[in-house]
Design an enzyme around this catalytic site. Structure first.
Site, PDB file in Angstrom:
ATOM      1  N   ASP A   1     -17.558  -4.421 -41.621  1.00 17.56           N
ATOM      2  CA  ASP A   1     -17.877  -3.117 -40.957  1.00 17.56           C
ATOM      3  C   ASP A   1     -17.614  -1.935 -41.476  1.00 17.56           C
ATOM      4  O   ASP A   1     -18.372  -0.987 -41.563  1.00 17.56           O
ATOM      5  CB  ASP A   1     -17.506  -3.591 -39.296  1.00 17.56           C
ATOM      6  CG  ASP A   1     -17.632  -4.895 -38.958  1.00 17.56           C
ATOM      7  OD1 ASP A   1     -18.287  -5.523 -39.610  1.00 17.56           O
ATOM      8  OD2 ASP A   1     -17.131  -5.070 -37.771  1.00 17.56           O
TER       9      ASP A   1
ATOM     10  N   GLU B   1     -21.508 -14.375 -42.124  1.00 17.24           N
ATOM     11  CA  GLU B   1     -20.823 -14.067 -41.236  1.00 17.24           C
ATOM     12  C   GLU B   1     -19.362 -14.683 -40.825  1.00 17.24           C
ATOM     13  O   GLU B   1     -19.400 -16.188 -40.938  1.00 17.24           O
ATOM     14  CB  GLU B   1     -21.492 -14.399 -39.569  1.00 17.24           C
ATOM     15  CG  GLU B   1     -21.565 -13.629 -38.534  1.00 17.24           C
ATOM     16  CD  GLU B   1     -22.099 -12.177 -39.030  1.00 17.24           C
ATOM     17  OE1 GLU B   1     -21.269 -11.355 -39.242  1.00 17.24           O
ATOM     18  OE2 GLU B   1     -23.311 -11.980 -38.953  1.00 17.24           O
TER      19      GLU B   1
HETATM   20  C1  GLA Z   1     -16.734  -8.405 -36.696  1.00 24.13           C
HETATM   21  C2  GLA Z   1     -15.579  -8.037 -37.746  1.00 24.13           C
HETATM   22  C3  GLA Z   1     -16.065  -8.468 -39.069  1.00 24.13           C
HETATM   23  C4  GLA Z   1     -16.378  -9.575 -39.455  1.00 24.13           C
HETATM   24  C5  GLA Z   1     -17.689 -10.119 -38.240  1.00 24.13           C
HETATM   25  C6  GLA Z   1     -17.887 -11.470 -38.513  1.00 24.13           C
HETATM   26  O1  GLA Z   1     -17.468  -7.698 -37.035  1.00 24.13           O
HETATM   27  O2  GLA Z   1     -15.167  -6.708 -37.712  1.00 24.13           O
HETATM   28  O3  GLA Z   1     -14.984  -8.223 -40.152  1.00 24.13           O
HETATM   29  O4  GLA Z   1     -15.469 -10.685 -39.274  1.00 24.13           O
HETATM   30  O5  GLA Z   1     -16.975  -9.667 -37.063  1.00 24.13           O
HETATM   31  O6  GLA Z   1     -18.510 -11.714 -39.520  1.00 24.13           O
END
Ligand code: GLA
Length: 379
Positions: free
Chosen positions: A170, A31
């Site tokens: 994501d 994360e």
């Molecule tokens: C959000 C962002 C991702 C990532 C997460 C944390 O979901 O869109 O790109 O940085 O937070 O891991």
């Protein structure tokens, strides 16, 4: 015709020319590593967003979402794609991003969306909306983009049009997921591999605290990571191993930024170790790494909240649970737990009851499966 085709026809007076589906995602570990050139380990899930669409003869772009039906139809034009501050900025931004990537969208179109992803819960409803839009545009206008490229187009839309400086995880997971597998992605090089998830059940629990990624907190974390990276003199935080970090951490004079960097660098190592553990079928080790990830996000990266800590803590102490952590950007949203199949029912009842006793409401629980990435037409 299935339901979304009927709904599209009701809204726009003719059946759609394309119907697509894009899944949400749950990140198992890794994360806040993606924008630091590190590894993430998400899977696409069996919850997501459907999109039905048709081309138009003029340059109008009309968007309707069953999930925001009170907002009615949002209208833009190909000649003026500036943000309006509403949900439809996401698909409109994707159209603009296609143009920027050299795939001009040549005519207007109508879009109908519906989905079962809770909004602002850290399961990437925004990325699913973008990737579903990209899949529909690809289909309608016959655009030869790969899944990887459409993920980059959607990330570009979110960075430049929406103003959230998110990494690639994501959109990549939504576009490239694989049924029954998690996806280990090196966000620095975009190299990836799939790892089979095996027999345990993924259980997502929604704290009901809505995060707002667009709020400044996410972008603040990025800035703090950049400060640490500059102080360490490296091109990406994740190019350092935990040992190298320990040797050089004193170069980061700001204590907060030092803790942010510590989380990122150790989390990157945990994601790699977790993928190895999963490949070996060592779910105990996998779960332990999930628990460590939660503690680090809570204490060093400071993106958890009381409700998420309660859920992770309760799960970690429950029978049949290998591990549990908050998932996604944080500041609310969901936890993900890896649970033995036979324990899922008891675990679900117990955690709902105890959360209810503490916070006065029952959290929603989604036992999910890992699914394929975006595809044309799904019933
Ligand atoms: C959000 C962002 C991702 C990532 C997460 C944390 O979901 O869109 O790109 O940085 O937070 O891991």
């Amino acid at each position: 015709m299935n339901q979304i085709e009927l709904n599209f026809e009701k809204q726009f007076d003719a059946p759609p020319q394309a119907v697509c589906f894009a899944p949400g995602r749950v990140n198992l570990i890794g994360e806040h590593t993606d924008y630091n050139g590190g590894h993430v380990f998400p899977c696409a899930i069996n919850m997501g967003i459907r999109c039905a669409a048709s081309k138009r003869d003029d340059s109008k772009l009309r968007f309707f979402s069953k999930n925001f039906k009170n907002s009615g139809i949002a209208e833009y034009s190909l000649g003026d794609l500036s943000p309006k501050g509403c949900w439809a900025d996401y698909p409109a931004g994707v159209i603009r991003a296609f143009n920027s990537f050299g795939y001009p969208i040549k005519s207007g179109a109508d879009f109908y969306f519906c989905g079962d992803l809770p909004d602002g819960a850290g399961l990437s409803s925004s990325a699913a909306l973008e990737v579903a839009s990209a899949a529909a545009l690809k289909e309608l206008f016959n655009i030869p983009v790969t899944g990887q490229e459409s993920a980059l187009i959607c990330q570009f839309a979110e960075n430049r049009f929406i103003g959230v400086n998110c990494g690639i995880m994501d959109q990549f997971a939504s576009a490239m997921g694989k049924r029954g597998h998690a996806l280990l992605l090196d966000a620095g090089t975009l190299e990836f591999e799939y790892a089979p998830l095996g027999g345990a059940q993924l259980v997502i629990i929604n704290s009901g605290v809505k995060h707002s990624l667009a709020s400044s907190a996410y972008n603040d974390r990025r800035r703090e990571c950049e400060t640490a990276q500059t102080a360490l003199g490296t091109s990406f935080l994740c190019s350092l191993t935990p040992d190298e970090f320990e040797e050089r951490k004193r170069l980061i004079t700001d204590r907060v930024c030092r803790r942010r960097a510590k989380h990122v660098i150790y989390e990157n190592q945990r994601a790699l170790d977790a993928a190895t553990a999963l490949k070996k079928g060592d779910l105990d080790l996998f779960g332990k790494l999930m628990n460590e990830s939660h503690a680090s996000l809570r204490d060093d990266f400071e993106v958890s909240c009381r409700e998420l800590d309660f859920l992770a803590d309760f799960a970690q102490k429950s029978d049949g649970v290998y591990g549990s952590r908050m998932t996604g950007g944080g500041f609310g949203g969901c936890t993900v737990s890896l649970v033995e199949k036979s324990a899922v029912r008891d675990f679900t009842c117990a955690i709902q009851a105890s959360f209810n006793a503490e916070f006065g409401r029952k959290p929603e629980v989604y036992p999910v499966t890992a699914e394929n990435g975006a595809a044309v037409k799904k019933d």
